[in-house]
Write an enzyme that holds these catalytic residues in place. Structure first.
Site, mmCIF file in Angstrom:
data_model
loop_
_atom_site.group_PDB
_atom_site.id
_atom_site.type_symbol
_atom_site.label_atom_id
_atom_site.label_comp_id
_atom_site.label_asym_id
_atom_site.label_seq_id
_atom_site.Cartn_x
_atom_site.Cartn_y
_atom_site.Cartn_z
ATOM 1 N N HIS A 72 45.918 37.341 22.953
ATOM 2 C CA HIS A 72 46.860 37.868 23.487
ATOM 3 C C HIS A 72 47.893 36.139 23.675
ATOM 4 O O HIS A 72 47.352 35.412 23.971
ATOM 5 C CB HIS A 72 47.439 38.024 24.913
ATOM 6 C CG HIS A 72 47.748 39.950 24.646
ATOM 7 N ND1 HIS A 72 48.105 40.373 26.187
ATOM 8 C CD2 HIS A 72 46.325 40.447 24.394
ATOM 9 C CE1 HIS A 72 47.298 42.158 26.096
ATOM 10 N NE2 HIS A 72 46.589 42.158 25.265
ATOM 11 N N TYR A 201 53.462 40.802 34.674
ATOM 12 C CA TYR A 201 53.958 40.733 36.286
ATOM 13 C C TYR A 201 54.741 41.439 37.058
ATOM 14 O O TYR A 201 55.910 40.124 36.441
ATOM 15 C CB TYR A 201 52.828 39.074 36.096
ATOM 16 C CG TYR A 201 52.091 38.281 36.010
ATOM 17 C CD1 TYR A 201 51.238 38.790 34.090
ATOM 18 C CD2 TYR A 201 50.732 38.832 36.509
ATOM 19 C CE1 TYR A 201 50.322 39.171 33.979
ATOM 20 C CE2 TYR A 201 49.114 38.357 35.979
ATOM 21 C CZ TYR A 201 49.130 38.297 35.234
ATOM 22 O OH TYR A 201 47.212 38.002 34.438
ATOM 23 N N PRO A 295 42.479 37.744 41.683
ATOM 24 C CA PRO A 295 42.946 38.524 40.655
ATOM 25 C C PRO A 295 44.014 38.027 39.676
ATOM 26 O O PRO A 295 44.347 38.029 38.535
ATOM 27 C CB PRO A 295 42.580 39.543 40.700
ATOM 28 C CG PRO A 295 42.799 40.250 41.754
ATOM 29 C CD PRO A 295 42.577 39.605 42.683
ATOM 30 N N LYS A 299 41.524 34.200 36.704
ATOM 31 C CA LYS A 299 40.488 32.836 36.564
ATOM 32 C C LYS A 299 39.759 33.202 37.250
ATOM 33 O O LYS A 299 38.093 32.413 36.484
ATOM 34 C CB LYS A 299 41.289 32.281 37.478
ATOM 35 C CG LYS A 299 42.671 31.347 36.776
ATOM 36 C CD LYS A 299 42.384 30.133 35.703
ATOM 37 C CE LYS A 299 43.158 29.556 35.604
ATOM 38 N NZ LYS A 299 43.135 31.049 33.647
ATOM 39 N N TYR A 387 47.347 28.964 32.956
ATOM 40 C CA TYR A 387 46.651 30.556 32.549
ATOM 41 C C TYR A 387 45.509 30.525 31.349
ATOM 42 O O TYR A 387 44.720 30.859 31.626
ATOM 43 C CB TYR A 387 47.977 30.985 32.167
ATOM 44 C CG TYR A 387 48.083 32.889 31.994
ATOM 45 C CD1 TYR A 387 48.234 33.508 33.706
ATOM 46 C CD2 TYR A 387 47.008 33.663 31.193
ATOM 47 C CE1 TYR A 387 47.547 35.309 33.930
ATOM 48 C CE2 TYR A 387 46.493 34.914 30.725
ATOM 49 C CZ TYR A 387 47.150 35.336 32.617
ATOM 50 O OH TYR A 387 46.414 36.915 32.662
HETATM 51 P P1 RFL Z 1 29.373 38.774 39.944
HETATM 52 O O1 RFL Z 1 29.996 39.865 38.540
HETATM 53 O O2 RFL Z 1 29.501 39.924 41.249
HETATM 54 O O3 RFL Z 1 27.649 39.605 39.576
HETATM 55 C C1 RFL Z 1 27.192 39.094 40.492
HETATM 56 C C2 RFL Z 1 25.274 39.323 40.110
HETATM 57 O O4 RFL Z 1 24.918 39.316 41.052
HETATM 58 C C3 RFL Z 1 23.979 40.106 41.586
HETATM 59 N N1 RFL Z 1 23.148 40.327 43.321
HETATM 60 C C4 RFL Z 1 22.043 40.384 43.330
HETATM 61 N N2 RFL Z 1 21.061 40.091 42.425
HETATM 62 C C5 RFL Z 1 19.499 40.073 43.280
HETATM 63 N N3 RFL Z 1 19.543 39.902 44.181
HETATM 64 C C6 RFL Z 1 20.529 40.025 45.431
HETATM 65 N N4 RFL Z 1 20.124 39.810 46.624
HETATM 66 C C7 RFL Z 1 21.683 39.841 44.183
HETATM 67 N N5 RFL Z 1 23.273 39.860 45.138
HETATM 68 C C8 RFL Z 1 24.198 40.156 44.324
HETATM 69 C C9 RFL Z 1 25.024 41.303 41.833
HETATM 70 O O5 RFL Z 1 24.673 43.043 41.655
HETATM 71 C C10 RFL Z 1 25.470 41.194 40.998
HETATM 72 O O6 RFL Z 1 25.392 41.363 39.216
HETATM 73 O O7 RFL Z 1 29.459 37.184 39.661
HETATM 74 P P2 RFL Z 1 29.569 36.104 38.659
HETATM 75 O O8 RFL Z 1 28.589 36.903 37.484
HETATM 76 O O9 RFL Z 1 29.714 34.936 39.277
HETATM 77 O O10 RFL Z 1 31.181 37.305 38.152
HETATM 78 C C11 RFL Z 1 32.212 36.689 38.382
HETATM 79 C C12 RFL Z 1 34.087 37.484 38.411
HETATM 80 O O11 RFL Z 1 33.185 39.026 38.390
HETATM 81 C C13 RFL Z 1 34.763 37.716 38.686
HETATM 82 O O12 RFL Z 1 34.773 36.446 39.229
HETATM 83 C C14 RFL Z 1 36.104 38.453 38.016
HETATM 84 O O13 RFL Z 1 35.367 39.940 37.849
HETATM 85 C C15 RFL Z 1 37.028 38.525 38.273
HETATM 86 N N6 RFL Z 1 38.575 38.761 38.244
HETATM 87 C C16 RFL Z 1 38.577 38.599 37.213
HETATM 88 N N7 RFL Z 1 38.293 37.191 36.632
HETATM 89 C C17 RFL Z 1 38.943 36.594 35.507
HETATM 90 O O14 RFL Z 1 38.912 35.720 34.945
HETATM 91 N N8 RFL Z 1 40.211 38.036 34.890
HETATM 92 C C18 RFL Z 1 40.663 38.562 35.122
HETATM 93 O O15 RFL Z 1 41.554 39.669 34.802
HETATM 94 C C19 RFL Z 1 39.969 39.125 36.461
HETATM 95 N N9 RFL Z 1 40.518 39.861 37.235
HETATM 96 C C20 RFL Z 1 38.982 39.903 38.767
HETATM 97 C C21 RFL Z 1 39.790 40.615 38.090
HETATM 98 C C22 RFL Z 1 38.108 40.926 39.500
HETATM 99 C C23 RFL Z 1 38.000 42.264 40.542
HETATM 100 N N10 RFL Z 1 37.783 42.354 41.049
HETATM 101 C C24 RFL Z 1 36.889 43.635 41.388
HETATM 102 C C25 RFL Z 1 38.041 41.801 42.601
HETATM 103 C C26 RFL Z 1 40.628 42.156 38.350
HETATM 104 C C27 RFL Z 1 39.506 42.705 39.712
HETATM 105 C C28 RFL Z 1 40.356 43.996 39.887
HETATM 106 C C1 PHB Z 2 42.871 42.649 34.254
HETATM 107 O O1 PHB Z 2 43.486 43.618 33.110
HETATM 108 O O2 PHB Z 2 42.459 43.602 35.263
HETATM 109 C C2 PHB Z 2 43.733 41.815 34.498
HETATM 110 C C3 PHB Z 2 44.731 40.882 34.267
HETATM 111 C C4 PHB Z 2 44.985 40.158 34.462
HETATM 112 C C5 PHB Z 2 45.298 39.867 35.671
HETATM 113 C C6 PHB Z 2 44.610 40.395 37.018
HETATM 114 C C7 PHB Z 2 43.134 41.683 36.279
HETATM 115 O O3 PHB Z 2 45.270 39.101 36.519
#
Ligand code: RFL
Ligand code: PHB
Length: 395
Positions: A72, A201, A295, A299, A387
């Site tokens: 993108h 957005y 989110p 990031k 971004y």
């Molecule tokens: P995770 O993915 O939460 O993984 C942590 C893992 O640790 C396990 N765990 C344990 N394992 C053993 N013993 C324990 N006691 C444990 N406790 C926990 C868990 O089961 C899990 O598997 O953390 P990590 O690896 O640091 O990754 C971070 C990302 O997942 C998170 O920052 C992103 O998803 C945030 N986020 C976004 N980030 C982006 O860069 N771009 C995006 O577009 C974006 N969109 C989003 C998002 C997060 C969202 N949610 C659900 C908060 C959109 C959404 C909707």
């Molecule tokens: C997504 O596609 O899940 C998404 C994209 C951009 C954002 C957050 C989530 O800022």
């Protein structure tokens, strides 16, 4: 059992770290509390920065990403009847981002790890980390009904926001800075073509909306909703009608809200949080275990990747030279990037959402800021640079 680096958590941070260490000839064991299916299906992020894509390629996980990821070159911002395209390459000297779902990143990394990496144990729940300030920290965990101990040279907590590793840093040495927002996102996945070929957005007096995508036939859409919202109060037609009203697409050529079957629906609260320092003795924190962002700036996953890139490089440097210089610098190195991303995520969130108690004065300030981004190349460049992400040194 003993390993060089004990990794807690098989999210993107833990899995990418295990891969980068494997590539550097450093052994590790990954312990994950959930089962493989759960970890691979958890719906989360969608946007990857250039530095994240480069690291995935360097980790040997670029094949499907290069074939199926969608590059993108911009996003659209909508406010007060205006639509503004932010041209990433034009404003940043060539940087762009990729749409490739976190679920796919995790599937690719799990498959690689199981095929050629060190041990990755699912349903292995860590209960405590001991001895952070000794030469042999240990991880206590439960696997297949038995209590076990893994002794390590180093422990890395990649266990997300609710993880246990943070507790290994003495409370008196640990500071958490936090902000909770007065709204959440209702997110859906739908079997419908994306609204537009770039993300939209939208600021609106009805609340924020975001139109993203997963593939040419799957949309990912979000609506700002009050905290405590029950998804059951949002039947599909109500969601589509609200997206229609907030996205206000009438004057963008080629943009259209296609309604289709909703396959997933959930509400997520929004929070900013940073725990400092990110290292104590031989225990390191990486990804959501150390910091989370709302989110809106896309990031979280990218910050998680940046942490483990810095850390893998520090372990490799230590192994090659015996120097702990980069390991010692880990927390400070990461926190500079983390606080930049915290600021940007806060800025995007508070500029685009409508606080329930917001006054007309505050709404006018938001609109003025969005006008500024629309009218000033300088302001748009600031957004585009943040971004698309700060460049990292090559892996
Ligand atoms: P995770 O993915 O939460 O993984 C942590 C893992 O640790 C396990 N765990 C344990 N394992 C053993 N013993 C324990 N006691 C444990 N406790 C926990 C868990 O089961 C899990 O598997 O953390 P990590 O690896 O640091 O990754 C971070 C990302 O997942 C998170 O920052 C992103 O998803 C945030 N986020 C976004 N980030 C982006 O860069 N771009 C995006 O577009 C974006 N969109 C989003 C998002 C997060 C969202 N949610 C659900 C908060 C959109 C959404 C909707
Ligand atoms: C997504 O596609 O899940 C998404 C994209 C951009 C954002 C957050 C989530 O800022």
């Amino acid at each position: 059992m003993h390993t060089t680096v004990g990794i807690i958590g098989a999210g993107p941070a833990g899995l990418l770290l295990a891969r980068l260490l494997h590539r550097a000839g450093i052994d590790s064991v990954v312990l994950e509390s959930r089962d493989r299916d759960y970890v691979e299906q958890r719906q989360r992020a969608g946007i990857l920065e250039q530095a994240t894509v480069d690291a995935l390629r360097a980790a040997g996980a670029g094949g499907r990403l290069d074939a199926e990821g969608i590059p993108h070159d911009g996003i659209e911002l909508r406010h007060g009847g205006r639509a503004t395209r932010i041209d990433f390459p034009g404003l940043t000297g060539g940087r762009r981002v990729w749409v490739y779902a976190q679920t796919e990143v995790v599937k690719d990394l799990v498959a690689l790890q199981l095929a050629e990496g060190g041990p990755l144990h699912f349903e292995a729940e860590v209960t405590a980390v001991h001895g952070a300030d000794t030469d042999r920290p240990t991880i206590r965990y439960t696997h297949q009904g038995r209590e076990r101990i893994l002794s390590c040279d180093y422990v890395v907590g990649c266990d997300g926001f609710h993880g246990v590793t943070r507790q290994a840093v003495p409370a008196a040495e640990r500071r958490t800075h936090e902000r909770v927002y007065p709204y959440s996102w209702l997110g859906i996945l739908a079997d419908a073509p994306p609204v537009y070929d770039e993300l939209i957005y939208a600021h609106s007096e009805r609340g924020f909306a975001l139109a993203s995508m997963r593939s040419p036939s799957v949309s990912r859409l979000y609506l700002q909703v009050p905290n405590g919202t029950d998804p059951a109060d949002w039947p599909d037609e109500r969601i589509w009608d609200e997206l229609d009203a907030r996205l206000a697409l009438r004057d963008t050529a080629g943009a259209r809200l296609h309604r289709g079957p909703v396959t997933q629906k959930s509400v997520l609260p929004m929070r900013s949080s940073v725990t400092e320092p990110m290292r104590w003795g031989r225990v390191f924190l990486a990804g959501d275990a150390a910091h989370i962002v709302p989110p809106t700036g896309a990031k979280g996953l990218n910050l998680a990747a940046a942490d483990v890139i810095v850390l893998a490089r520090a372990f490799a440097h230590h192994r090659a030279t015996g120097s702990t210089e980069l390991l010692d610098a880990y927390s400070d190195t990461c926190l500079r990037r983390v606080w930049r991303a915290e600021h940007f995520s806060y800025f995007m969130t508070t500029t685009l959402h409508t606080d329930p108690g917001q006054s007309g004065f505050e709404t006018r300030l938001q609109l003025s800021q969005l006008d500024r981004i629309a009218d000033s190349r300088h302001a748009a460049t600031e957004l585009a640079e943040n971004y698309t992400g700060l460049p990292l040194d090559p892996v």
